[in-house]
Design an enzyme around this catalytic site. Structure first.
Site, PDB file in Angstrom:
ATOM      1  N   LYS A  65       0.833  -1.203   0.000  1.00 11.97           N
ATOM      2  CA  LYS A  65       0.000   0.000   0.000  1.00 11.97           C
ATOM      3  C   LYS A  65       0.870   1.257   0.000  1.00 11.97           C
ATOM      4  O   LYS A  65       1.867   1.340   0.727  1.00 11.97           O
ATOM      5  CB  LYS A  65      -0.914  -0.028   1.228  1.00 11.97           C
ATOM      6  CG  LYS A  65      -1.902   1.128   1.332  1.00 11.97           C
ATOM      7  CD  LYS A  65      -2.758   0.944   2.577  1.00 11.97           C
ATOM      8  CE  LYS A  65      -3.780   2.054   2.748  1.00 11.97           C
ATOM      9  NZ  LYS A  65      -4.626   1.840   3.936  1.00 11.97           N
ATOM     10  N   SER A 140      -9.283   1.846   3.210  1.00  8.67           N
ATOM     11  CA  SER A 140      -8.455   2.619   2.303  1.00  8.67           C
ATOM     12  C   SER A 140      -7.443   1.783   1.529  1.00  8.67           C
ATOM     13  O   SER A 140      -6.747   2.292   0.651  1.00  8.67           O
ATOM     14  CB  SER A 140      -7.702   3.691   3.096  1.00  8.67           C
ATOM     15  OG  SER A 140      -6.897   3.101   4.112  1.00  8.67           O
ATOM     16  N   SER A 164      -9.766  -0.785   7.129  1.00 11.40           N
ATOM     17  CA  SER A 164      -9.204  -0.499   5.808  1.00 11.40           C
ATOM     18  C   SER A 164      -8.543  -1.669   5.112  1.00 11.40           C
ATOM     19  O   SER A 164      -8.206  -1.567   3.938  1.00 11.40           O
ATOM     20  CB  SER A 164      -8.201   0.655   5.911  1.00 11.40           C
ATOM     21  OG  SER A 164      -8.867   1.881   6.090  1.00 11.40           O
TER      22      SER A 164
END
Length: 436
Positions: A65, A140, A164
């Protein structure tokens, strides 16, 4: 690879070819470093030929990420504030992956500064759901979930502050595992809310999450776990938030032998979470909000400004409520080995949607996505989302919770849930054409 059928170079080439073929409509990746990945693959193959075996991740392609620092590879937090930022060192979790022989192929799309569960507010645009590119991945860690769901990489790393990792795992039909708070170091991970932030893993199966978790946590590999018949409580709320009836039916069917247990106060817990997360997020960004507000995504900026108005007394009371909730969770986990409930109340909403109808009531999308995941960040206990079925062709995730130290039982049982679900979604067909 141990049998000599495949090499790390083969796996990396397949990953890079898949990314080139599939990522255009999905926007899972922010950047891909093919040259460095191929070099690392050649090194892994040379090590293995020389008798060096770094473990189950040795030579495995991994995506990270884009809120986690990677030395020499851009890390932009999904924000114009960090455009072109190249860290000088790896985050601790990335360093541990590399030491275990994992190969970092690229960075995945994140909601700006990880501050959003929808995954559609990023400097490089929204990540898109492989099951329907018009739908959200969730956030996210949406790019990481999309990359695994589409088959671009077998493993991806994300972060989880209120869901997330688990939210995009549920919406994209993969497994998303959040370890206990503090189990994986967050040094080198850009903070969202420091008392809630976790590093997590996304993979095709819970079994695949296990080796990655042990590497990230610095643990000695565990022996095979006998799941047996754990005591499972299926949590049901005594009041709103509402759950899509079809989603509730899929999750209920996934745990036919579980004992139904009323789980009160979910709406109040979400408010506790929002007060803590908002206050801590604003503390991280207050100077940027004052100095360079124009560099934020407008929606993220609005959320931060709202968070800046949370009074101190509310944060203090929320912290007290969190401690009370932790006691409730500990008592439940004394009685049961695992707690089960939906990961998300609805299937993946359309990209850009900010409210939707659930049971005849209009609710904010953010509430629908976060309400069932955020309590477990407050408690700091391990949680996993596993595909349990589908509604209208879109995946539905079931969430399982355990006490810290019971992760092996959690992951083993999670794969059993998926195996017995006849309605678990298959991997989506490759997307074609432009996103709708």
């Amino acid at each position: 690879m141990r049998a000599g059928v495949l090499s790390a170079a083969d796996l990396v080439d397949r990953a890079l070819e898949s990314i080139a073929a599939l990522d255009g409509p999905l926007n899972a990746f922010v950047t891909v470093d093919a040259e460095a990945a191929r070099l690392a693959a050649r090194r892994a193959d040379a090590e293995r030929a020389a008798g060096v075996d770094r473990g189950p991740l040795h030579g495995i392609p991994v995506a990270v990420k884009d809120i986690i620092e990677t030395a020499g590879m851009t890390t932009e937090m999904g924000s114009a504030h960090f455009a072109g930022h190249v860290p000088g060192q790896d985050a601790t979790c990335v360093r541990r992956l590399r030491e275990a022989g994992a190969i970092i192929v690229g960075k995945t799309t994140t909601h700006e500064f990880a501050y959003g569960p929808t995954g559609d507010r990023s400097r490089n645009g929204p990540s898109r759901n492989p099951h329907d590119p018009a739908r959200m991945t969730g956030g996210s860690s949406g790019g990481s979930a999309a990359a695994v769901a589409a088959g671009m990489v077998p493993l991806a790393i994300g972060t989880d502050t209120g869901g997330s990792v688990r939210i995009p795992a549920a919406l994209c039909g993969v497994v998303g595992f959040k370890p206990a708070y503090g189990a994986v170091p967050v040094h080198g991970v850009f903070p969202l809310a420091s008392s809630l932030d976790h590093v997590g893993v996304l993979a095709g199966t819970a079994e695949d999450c296990g080796p990655a978790f042990r590497v990230l946590a610095g643990q000695v590999p565990a022996s095979a776990t006998q799941v047996g018949s754990p005591r499972v409580a299926r949590l049901v709320t005594d009041a709103p938030p509402l759950v899509d009836p079809s989603v509730a039916g899929v999750v209920e069917a996934a745990f036919p032998d579980a004992e139904e247990v009323t789980f009160p106060g979910v709406a109040e817990l979400y408010q506790v979470y929002a007060a803590i997360q908002g206050s801590e997020a604003y503390a991280v960004h207050a100077d940027r909000v004052a100095r360079s507000p124009h560099l934020f995504d407008p929606e993220v900026l609005d959320r931060l400004r709202h968070a800046g108005g949370i009074p101190g007394w509310r944060y203090v009371r929320a912290a007290e409520a969190r401690e009370s909730f932790r006691g409730r969770v500990a008592a439940l986990l004394d009685r049961y080995d695992l707690l089960a409930l939906p990961t998300v109340a609805v299937p993946a909403p359309p990209i850009g949607a900010r409210d939707l109808e659930v049971g005849g009531v209009r609710v904010p999308v953010r509430d629908a996505l976060l309400s069932f995941t955020s309590p477990w960040n407050l408690a700091g206990v391990p949680a996993v989302s596993v595909p349990a079925g589908a509604v209208g062709g879109l995946p539905v995730g079931a969430q399982l919770i355990c006490a810290a130290g019971r992760e092996e039982t959690l992951l083993a049982y999670a794969d059993r849930v998926r195996a017995v679900s006849s309605r678990a979604p298959s991997r989506p067909a490759p997307p074609r054409g432009e996103p709708r």
